[in-house]
Design an enzyme around this catalytic site. Structure first.
Site, PDB file in Angstrom:
ATOM      1  N   GLN A 107       0.794  -1.153  -0.298  1.00 15.93           N
ATOM      2  CA  GLN A 107      -0.075   0.102  -0.058  1.00 15.93           C
ATOM      3  C   GLN A 107       0.875   1.483  -0.535  1.00 15.93           C
ATOM      4  O   GLN A 107       1.328   1.907   1.264  1.00 15.93           O
ATOM      5  CB  GLN A 107      -0.623   0.023   1.354  1.00 15.93           C
ATOM      6  CG  GLN A 107      -2.275   1.485   1.678  1.00 15.93           C
ATOM      7  CD  GLN A 107      -3.087   0.544   0.421  1.00 15.93           C
ATOM      8  OE1 GLN A 107      -3.833   0.130   0.946  1.00 15.93           O
ATOM      9  NE2 GLN A 107      -2.849   1.161  -0.537  1.00 15.93           N
ATOM     10  N   PHE A 108       1.784   1.715  -1.050  1.00 13.09           N
ATOM     11  CA  PHE A 108       2.081   2.475  -1.645  1.00 13.09           C
ATOM     12  C   PHE A 108       1.629   3.516  -0.985  1.00 13.09           C
ATOM     13  O   PHE A 108       2.166   5.141  -0.392  1.00 13.09           O
ATOM     14  CB  PHE A 108       2.750   3.159  -2.787  1.00 13.09           C
ATOM     15  CG  PHE A 108       1.732   3.131  -3.687  1.00 13.09           C
ATOM     16  CD1 PHE A 108       1.853   4.824  -3.648  1.00 13.09           C
ATOM     17  CD2 PHE A 108       0.818   2.700  -4.059  1.00 13.09           C
ATOM     18  CE1 PHE A 108       0.998   5.516  -4.875  1.00 13.09           C
ATOM     19  CE2 PHE A 108       0.453   3.012  -5.632  1.00 13.09           C
ATOM     20  CZ  PHE A 108       0.085   4.248  -5.583  1.00 13.09           C
ATOM     21  N   THR A 109       0.432   4.170  -1.168  1.00 17.24           N
ATOM     22  CA  THR A 109      -0.589   5.157  -0.463  1.00 17.24           C
ATOM     23  C   THR A 109      -0.216   5.517   0.543  1.00 17.24           C
ATOM     24  O   THR A 109      -0.485   7.151   1.520  1.00 17.24           O
ATOM     25  CB  THR A 109      -2.001   5.139  -0.936  1.00 17.24           C
ATOM     26  OG1 THR A 109      -2.469   4.382  -0.341  1.00 17.24           O
ATOM     27  CG2 THR A 109      -2.459   5.304  -2.177  1.00 17.24           C
TER      28      THR A 109
END
Length: 211
Positions: free
Chosen positions: A139-141
């Site tokens: 989950q790069f966000t």
């Protein structure tokens, strides 16, 4: 300097100091600084100018959002690639400063975190105690920066060449802690993540603050 030590420990205890200059209070000299500047006067009539980096500018390191679930699954292109029953859904964000040591600390914490109810309904049992499952989704966000404008920046999130090995290592470390396979999403893919949050219980942890 005694006042300066006090200021570091009290007023500005949440800041990282890179350098400071001390000059007579009467001077009109200005020093160009690239970060927020804080001024304060002491009894000796000296002005202390400090270059400080706020928490928002600091690297936060590896971070996770943990959700206690009764079930969760990941679907990619209409195919379910991973699913679990009762356990933990782990959303994992990785940045360039991260190392396998960050993952090892988090995995141990996740496995031993007592957020499942005991016989009296008190959250006193861990994933190890319950024998529950885990599902890890990249989950790069989680490293989004929203200070400027309305379009988040993800510049802190690692590129795939850095993040994929750490993501895979993290999953292996969690499997080692739990003594069983861990469900995984598909790194970089568009995923439909379905879950039933049990509680709800949602916890955020990063390896910078370790809390």
């Amino acid at each position: 300097m005694e006042n300066l030590r006090y200021m570091r420990s009290a007023t500005f205890r949440f800041l990282d100091f890179e350098y400071f200059s001390i000059m007579p209070d009467s001077t009109n000299m200005r020093i160009p600084l690239r970060a927020p500047v804080f001024h304060t006067k002491f009894p000796n009539c000296f002005r202390v100018i400090l270059k400080a980096v706020s928490f928002e500018e600091k690297k936060q390191r590896m971070r996770v959002v943990i959700q206690r679930v009764s079930r969760a699954s990941v679907t990619v292109r209409e195919t379910v690639v991973a699913s679990i029953g009762s356990g933990l859904l782990v959303l994992l964000g990785i940045e360039d400063a991260d190392t396998p040591d960050d993952g090892a600390w988090l995995c141990k914490k996740i496995a031993q975190l007592r957020i499942f109810p005991d016989e009296e309904g008190v959250m006193n049992r861990s994933l190890l105690d319950t024998g529950g499952e885990a599902l890890v989704v990249s989950q790069f966000t989680l490293h989004a920066q929203t200070k400027k404008g309305n379009r988040p920046s993800y510049i802190r999130a690692s590129k795939p060449e850095k993040a994929i090995p750490l993501y895979e290592t993290f999953c292996e470390q969690l499997e080692s802690e739990l003594g069983k396979p861990v469900g995984q999403g598909v790194f970089g893919a568009h995923m439909d993540v379905e879950l039933v949050n049990d509680g709800p219980v949602t916890i955020w942890i990063d390896t910078q603050n370790k809390e």
